[in-house]
Design an enzyme around this catalytic site. Structure first.
Site, PDB file in Angstrom:
ATOM      1  N   ASP A 155      39.844  38.112  38.327  1.00 49.78           N
ATOM      2  CA  ASP A 155      40.171  38.959  39.477  1.00 49.78           C
ATOM      3  C   ASP A 155      39.783  40.390  39.124  1.00 49.78           C
ATOM      4  OD1 ASP A 155      41.362  39.822  41.935  1.00 49.78           O
ATOM      5  OD2 ASP A 155      43.141  40.424  40.838  1.00 49.78           O
ATOM      6  N   SER A 156      39.802  41.247  40.139  1.00 48.70           N
ATOM      7  CA  SER A 156      39.536  42.663  39.908  1.00 48.70           C
ATOM      8  C   SER A 156      40.646  43.302  39.060  1.00 48.70           C
ATOM      9  CB  SER A 156      39.456  43.377  41.255  1.00 48.70           C
ATOM     10  OG  SER A 156      40.629  43.112  42.003  1.00 48.70           O
ATOM     11  N   CYS A 167      39.842  36.432  42.968  1.00 42.61           N
ATOM     12  CA  CYS A 167      39.718  37.619  43.812  1.00 42.61           C
ATOM     13  C   CYS A 167      39.068  37.227  45.147  1.00 42.61           C
ATOM     14  CB  CYS A 167      38.848  38.643  43.091  1.00 42.61           C
ATOM     15  SG  CYS A 167      38.606  40.153  44.015  1.00 42.61           S
ATOM     16  N   GLU A 182      51.264  46.849  44.270  1.00 42.53           N
ATOM     17  CA  GLU A 182      51.117  47.352  42.894  1.00 42.53           C
ATOM     18  C   GLU A 182      52.249  48.306  42.529  1.00 42.53           C
ATOM     19  OE1 GLU A 182      47.348  48.003  41.286  1.00 42.53           O
ATOM     20  OE2 GLU A 182      46.987  45.913  41.855  1.00 42.53           O
ATOM     21  N   CYS A 187      44.075  37.743  50.172  1.00 43.97           N
ATOM     22  CA  CYS A 187      44.068  38.731  49.085  1.00 43.97           C
ATOM     23  C   CYS A 187      45.075  38.275  48.037  1.00 43.97           C
ATOM     24  CB  CYS A 187      44.430  40.116  49.629  1.00 43.97           C
ATOM     25  SG  CYS A 187      44.575  41.392  48.365  1.00 43.97           S
ATOM     26  N   HIS A 237      47.153  39.809  46.331  1.00 48.67           N
ATOM     27  CA  HIS A 237      48.460  40.483  46.300  1.00 48.67           C
ATOM     28  C   HIS A 237      49.435  40.017  47.380  1.00 48.67           C
ATOM     29  CE1 HIS A 237      46.048  43.074  43.839  1.00 48.67           C
ATOM     30  NE2 HIS A 237      47.007  43.971  43.660  1.00 48.67           N
TER      31      HIS A 237
END
Ligand code: DGL
Length: 261
Positions: free
Chosen positions: A7-8, A70, A149, A181, A183
């Site tokens: 993932d990023s 990702c 985050e 996504c 997240h």
């Protein structure tokens, strides 16, 4: 041989969490490109180049199969990378679309993701290929990943932001929302509160684990998880548990990726 996942950043650990629950015996090598996160506002060319470097690292370290956790890399880079990579690559789109098919009746279907994921049209195209009759409403929601985050997973501000983004979809009475996504699984609580219980949420991390069921053996002994980050683990360390849940992390190490030409 280990399963490679990347993932990023650390958000893709939501996918690792689902993979570990489904395949506990599998050793996992995870790369989070924390030095270059976010990918969600970058071009396809850049995201493809970054992804190629990570895949090279994972292959060199023995991965026999790679999950592109990702969504942005899945939308912008996977198709192109499949032409030149010799290990099977699993992006998030096919499994997310399959999961939407299983829960959606007659639509309309909403999709939320980073600006790059939504602008690529990858989910919209894949959904309309399998169900041309569905109305698809796609919305870039770039403020959501930073909120996660910061661990702002609920509360007034997050709820307002979610509501503002989703209002157009709510007016169209979506029946399903695809969380495109890494997240967003952490925002399920607030999404449920805003959307109500009648809208089905498609969690792309769970959908991805489910889609691998036919290729992965079920053995119960516990596999090891190694996490590699491209920046100092320091600031991300505390957040790992948010995404991964409690579960043993074998190790976290910093790595330098090699350019691939
Ligand atoms: N991991 C990215 C995704 O799933 C979100 C964060 C970023 O923009 O890099 O699209």
């Amino acid at each position: 041989m280990p399963l490679g996942v990347f993932d990023s950043g650390v958000g893709g650990l939501t996918v690792v969490r689902a993979l570990r629950a489904a395949f506990p015996s599998r050793d996992i090598l995870y790369v989070g490109d924390t030095a270059r996160v976010p990918y969600g506002n970058k071009s396809a060319e850049t995201v493809t180049m970054y992804s190629r470097e990570i895949i090279h690292f994972l292959k060199k370290n023995g991965a026999d199969r790679i999950v592109v956790a990702c969504n942005t890399a899945s939308a912008l880079a996977v198709e192109k990378l499949r032409e030149s990579v010799s290990v099977p690559l699993h992006g998030m789109i096919e499994s997310g679309v399959q999961a939407a098919l299983e829960v959606a009746g007659s639509g309309p279907v909403g999709v939320i993701g980073t600006a790059a994921t939504i602008a690529s049209g990858a989910y919209q195209t894949a959904l309309s290929q399998v169900r041309p009759d569905w109305e698809i409403l796609a919305q870039a929601t770039p403020l959501l990943a930073p909120l996660v985050e910061e661990s702002w997973l609920q509360g007034e501000v997050t709820e307002k932001v979610v509501r503002r983004y989703l209002e157009p979809m709510m007016r169209e009475k979506i029946r399903v929302l695809v969380l495109a996504c890494t997240h967003y699984p952490l925002l399920k609580g607030v999404l449920r509160k805003v959307l109500g219980s009648e809208v089905a949420l498609v969690d792309s991390s769970e959908a991805c684990a489910k889609s691998l069921e036919s290729t992965e053996a079920k053995v119960v002994e516990k596999g090891e998880l190694k996490i590699y980050l491209t920046d100092e683990p320091g600031p991300f360390f505390g957040r790992v548990e948010n995404f991964l849940g409690s579960g043993s992390v074998g190790s976290i190490q910093r790595i330098a990726l090699e350019p691939v030409v």
